[in-house]
Design a protein around this motif. Structure first.
Motif, PDB file in Angstrom:
ATOM      1  N   SER A  42      40.510  41.214  50.461  1.00 40.26           N
ATOM      2  CA  SER A  42      40.272  41.442  49.051  1.00 40.26           C
ATOM      3  C   SER A  42      39.814  42.879  48.866  1.00 40.26           C
ATOM      4  O   SER A  42      39.079  43.418  49.700  1.00 40.26           O
ATOM      5  N   VAL A  43      40.236  43.503  47.767  1.00 41.75           N
ATOM      6  CA  VAL A  43      39.836  44.872  47.471  1.00 41.75           C
ATOM      7  C   VAL A  43      39.819  45.050  45.958  1.00 41.75           C
ATOM      8  O   VAL A  43      40.611  44.418  45.244  1.00 41.75           O
ATOM      9  N   ALA A  44      38.915  45.863  45.454  1.00 45.32           N
ATOM     10  CA  ALA A  44      38.828  46.131  44.018  1.00 45.32           C
ATOM     11  C   ALA A  44      39.513  47.449  43.698  1.00 45.32           C
ATOM     12  O   ALA A  44      39.394  48.430  44.447  1.00 45.32           O
ATOM     13  N   ASP A  45      40.235  47.467  42.587  1.00 42.28           N
ATOM     14  CA  ASP A  45      40.928  48.689  42.178  1.00 42.28           C
ATOM     15  C   ASP A  45      39.953  49.621  41.458  1.00 42.28           C
ATOM     16  O   ASP A  45      38.771  49.305  41.292  1.00 42.28           O
ATOM     17  N   PRO A  46      40.377  50.806  41.034  1.00 44.08           N
ATOM     18  CA  PRO A  46      39.447  51.751  40.409  1.00 44.08           C
ATOM     19  C   PRO A  46      38.773  51.239  39.148  1.00 44.08           C
ATOM     20  O   PRO A  46      37.721  51.765  38.751  1.00 44.08           O
ATOM     21  N   ASP A  47      39.347  50.226  38.486  1.00 45.08           N
ATOM     22  CA  ASP A  47      38.724  49.633  37.305  1.00 45.08           C
ATOM     23  C   ASP A  47      37.981  48.346  37.630  1.00 45.08           C
ATOM     24  O   ASP A  47      37.641  47.574  36.731  1.00 45.08           O
ATOM     25  N   GLU A  48      37.737  48.112  38.919  1.00 45.87           N
ATOM     26  CA  GLU A  48      36.970  46.980  39.429  1.00 45.87           C
ATOM     27  C   GLU A  48      37.677  45.641  39.204  1.00 45.87           C
ATOM     28  O   GLU A  48      37.031  44.593  39.101  1.00 45.87           O
ATOM     29  N   ILE A  49      38.989  45.671  39.145  1.00 47.59           N
ATOM     30  CA  ILE A  49      39.796  44.455  39.119  1.00 47.59           C
ATOM     31  C   ILE A  49      40.057  44.047  40.565  1.00 47.59           C
ATOM     32  O   ILE A  49      40.492  44.861  41.379  1.00 47.59           O
ATOM     33  N   GLU A  50      39.802  42.784  40.873  1.00 43.80           N
ATOM     34  CA  GLU A  50      39.936  42.314  42.253  1.00 43.80           C
ATOM     35  C   GLU A  50      41.376  41.918  42.563  1.00 43.80           C
ATOM     36  O   GLU A  50      41.994  41.157  41.817  1.00 43.80           O
ATOM     37  N   LEU A  51      41.906  42.429  43.678  1.00 41.24           N
ATOM     38  CA  LEU A  51      43.194  42.013  44.217  1.00 41.24           C
ATOM     39  C   LEU A  51      42.943  41.262  45.518  1.00 41.24           C
ATOM     40  O   LEU A  51      42.159  41.711  46.362  1.00 41.24           O
ATOM     41  N   ARG A  52      43.622  40.144  45.677  1.00 38.08           N
ATOM     42  CA  ARG A  52      43.539  39.361  46.893  1.00 38.08           C
ATOM     43  C   ARG A  52      44.895  39.376  47.582  1.00 38.08           C
ATOM     44  O   ARG A  52      45.917  39.081  46.946  1.00 38.08           O
ATOM     45  N   PHE A  53      44.922  39.707  48.852  1.00 36.90           N
ATOM     46  CA  PHE A  53      46.161  39.779  49.615  1.00 36.90           C
ATOM     47  C   PHE A  53      46.162  38.680  50.666  1.00 36.90           C
ATOM     48  O   PHE A  53      45.167  38.472  51.370  1.00 36.90           O
ATOM     49  N   ARG A  54      47.290  37.996  50.789  1.00 39.83           N
ATOM     50  CA  ARG A  54      47.473  36.989  51.832  1.00 39.83           C
ATOM     51  C   ARG A  54      48.935  37.000  52.245  1.00 39.83           C
ATOM     52  O   ARG A  54      49.772  37.663  51.628  1.00 39.83           O
ATOM     53  N   THR A  55      49.254  36.257  53.269  1.00 41.45           N
ATOM     54  CA  THR A  55      50.642  36.156  53.722  1.00 41.45           C
ATOM     55  C   THR A  55      51.243  34.829  53.236  1.00 41.45           C
ATOM     56  O   THR A  55      50.542  33.944  52.747  1.00 41.45           O
ATOM     57  N   GLU A  56      52.537  34.695  53.413  1.00 36.79           N
ATOM     58  CA  GLU A  56      53.244  33.489  52.974  1.00 36.79           C
ATOM     59  C   GLU A  56      52.781  32.263  53.741  1.00 36.79           C
ATOM     60  O   GLU A  56      52.808  31.146  53.213  1.00 36.79           O
ATOM     61  N   THR A  57      52.401  32.436  54.990  1.00 37.41           N
ATOM     62  CA  THR A  57      52.003  31.266  55.808  1.00 37.41           C
ATOM     63  C   THR A  57      50.548  31.361  56.210  1.00 37.41           C
ATOM     64  O   THR A  57      49.938  32.427  56.162  1.00 37.41           O
ATOM     65  N   VAL A 105      52.233  41.307  36.865  1.00 38.91           N
ATOM     66  CA  VAL A 105      50.991  41.413  36.114  1.00 38.91           C
ATOM     67  C   VAL A 105      50.958  42.808  35.502  1.00 38.91           C
ATOM     68  O   VAL A 105      51.252  43.798  36.173  1.00 38.91           O
ATOM     69  N   HIS A 106      50.614  42.879  34.215  1.00 36.96           N
ATOM     70  CA  HIS A 106      50.542  44.168  33.523  1.00 36.96           C
ATOM     71  C   HIS A 106      49.087  44.412  33.146  1.00 36.96           C
ATOM     72  O   HIS A 106      48.449  43.572  32.505  1.00 36.96           O
ATOM     73  N   LEU A 107      48.568  45.564  33.548  1.00 34.90           N
ATOM     74  CA  LEU A 107      47.161  45.904  33.398  1.00 34.90           C
ATOM     75  C   LEU A 107      46.950  46.986  32.350  1.00 34.90           C
ATOM     76  O   LEU A 107      47.816  47.829  32.121  1.00 34.90           O
ATOM     77  N   GLU A 108      45.768  46.952  31.749  1.00 35.46           N
ATOM     78  CA  GLU A 108      45.289  48.081  30.952  1.00 35.46           C
ATOM     79  C   GLU A 108      44.275  48.822  31.818  1.00 35.46           C
ATOM     80  O   GLU A 108      43.263  48.245  32.228  1.00 35.46           O
ATOM     81  N   VAL A 109      44.547  50.079  32.097  1.00 41.28           N
ATOM     82  CA  VAL A 109      43.735  50.849  33.033  1.00 41.28           C
ATOM     83  C   VAL A 109      43.113  52.047  32.322  1.00 41.28           C
ATOM     84  O   VAL A 109      43.513  52.423  31.216  1.00 41.28           O
ATOM     85  N   SER A 110      42.143  52.644  32.983  1.00 39.59           N
ATOM     86  CA  SER A 110      41.465  53.795  32.382  1.00 39.59           C
ATOM     87  C   SER A 110      42.146  55.114  32.729  1.00 39.59           C
ATOM     88  O   SER A 110      41.989  56.103  32.013  1.00 39.59           O
ATOM     89  N   SER A 111      42.899  55.128  33.834  1.00 41.77           N
ATOM     90  CA  SER A 111      43.527  56.371  34.290  1.00 41.77           C
ATOM     91  C   SER A 111      44.800  56.058  35.057  1.00 41.77           C
ATOM     92  O   SER A 111      44.746  55.317  36.049  1.00 41.77           O
ATOM     93  N   LEU A 112      45.914  56.630  34.648  1.00 44.66           N
ATOM     94  CA  LEU A 112      47.154  56.434  35.387  1.00 44.66           C
ATOM     95  C   LEU A 112      47.141  57.207  36.702  1.00 44.66           C
ATOM     96  O   LEU A 112      47.771  56.786  37.676  1.00 44.66           O
ATOM     97  N   ASP A 113      46.435  58.318  36.752  1.00 43.41           N
ATOM     98  CA  ASP A 113      46.312  59.047  38.014  1.00 43.41           C
ATOM     99  C   ASP A 113      45.572  58.201  39.050  1.00 43.41           C
ATOM    100  O   ASP A 113      45.985  58.108  40.212  1.00 43.41           O
ATOM    101  N   ALA A 114      44.470  57.567  38.620  1.00 44.73           N
ATOM    102  CA  ALA A 114      43.722  56.702  39.537  1.00 44.73           C
ATOM    103  C   ALA A 114      44.537  55.475  39.912  1.00 44.73           C
ATOM    104  O   ALA A 114      44.492  55.012  41.060  1.00 44.73           O
TER     105      ALA A 114
END
Length: 283
Positions: free
Chosen positions: A268-283, A175-184
């Protein structure tokens, strides 16, 4: 002596799972991703559509007729990248695009061959195939080198085998994002989550787990400044190989500034630009 795994980075086997788009015209977008990208509609209701390959879901479309169009200042999606397993499948994708849509660009990235287009609501798409991993160029410090060179489209189209659908083995490679800050972006995706930097180019970062050329790209080319809002990327999923990796990630995030929400399948956690990432395992 047994070498202990590095729990500060995401492990080998980490990959991108599903991505989700907030859309206005669910029917039009479903038909586009079916007929042009080549995904199968696996489940559809009045408010959502799930598309994928075989039994694997890759894309979730969420209808929100009230969502405004993405503003020029809003961060969010640059493109979803669907990875096909062969040059023949890439050729088939090129034929579908030329027959039914419009090709926006094409590149040889030294690690992959890629086609670019935009869906009817302006979401960027990449369809690509990787070169064998042993052929990827590597820098002196061990990072994968990515570049952008012209792609021979005639040879890609000549490889087409007549497939009307994306074949088994197709997935979301990155996934390729457009972000507000590369440092963040680096503070969150590298320092907090544990992705590793593979390549940097002017105003862009490419990070991965397990030595892949990139699972997530980020750029500031269009000078986006405000959080992700309106239509476009809703969330995306990172799949970890086991519960140990998920627990290690929980531990890293617990020590930081980012709020973590427990879900039925993981966190689930939101990145600095409020984009939601969801983490799960394979099983």
């Amino acid at each position: 002596m047994t070498t202990q795994p590095n729990t500060d980075v995401l492990p080998q086997g980490t990959r991108i799972g599903r991505t989700a788009l907030r859309v206005s015209n669910l029917e039009e977008l479903s038909e586009f991703y079916r007929d042009v990208v080549g995904l199968n509609v696996q489940q559809q209701t009045e408010t959502s559509s799930i598309l994928g390959v075989d039994e694997t879901p890759l894309l979730v479309l969420e209808r929100d007729s009230d969502a405004p169009a993405r503003q020029r200042t809003s961060t969010g999606l640059y493109h979803n990248a669907f990875r096909v397993p062969s040059r023949e499948a890439l050729g088939d994708a090129l034929v579908r695009i030329r027959d039914r849509w419009q090709l926006g660009g094409a590149s040889d990235h030294l690690v992959s061959e890629a086609l670019y287009l935009t869906d009817p609501e302006g979401n960027g798409i990449e369809i690509y195939r990787d070169f064998p991993r042993e052929q990827w160029p590597v820098t002196d410090d061990g990072r994968v080198r990515i570049d952008t060179e012209p792609l021979d489209l005639d040879s890609i189209e000549a490889a087409a085998a007549g497939g009307t659908r994306a074949p088994s083995g197709t997935d979301v490679g990155h996934v390729h994002l457009e972000v507000s800050s590369l440092d963040a972006f680096e503070d969150f995706y590298v320092d907090a989550l544990g992705f590793e930097v593979q390549t940097t180019v002017p105003a862009a970062f490419f990070v991965s787990a397990g030595g892949y050329h990139h699972h997530i790209g980020a750029n500031t080319w269009n000078r986006r400044t405000s959080p992700a809002r309106g239509r476009g990327l809703s969330w995306f999923e990172v799949v970890l190989p086991d519960a140990e990796a998920l627990d290690a990630l929980r531990g890293r995030l617990a020590d930081g500034e980012f709020a973590v929400t427990e879900t039925d399948r993981g966190i689930s956690v939101a990145d600095p630009d409020e984009i939601e990432l969801r983490f799960r395992t394979e099983t």
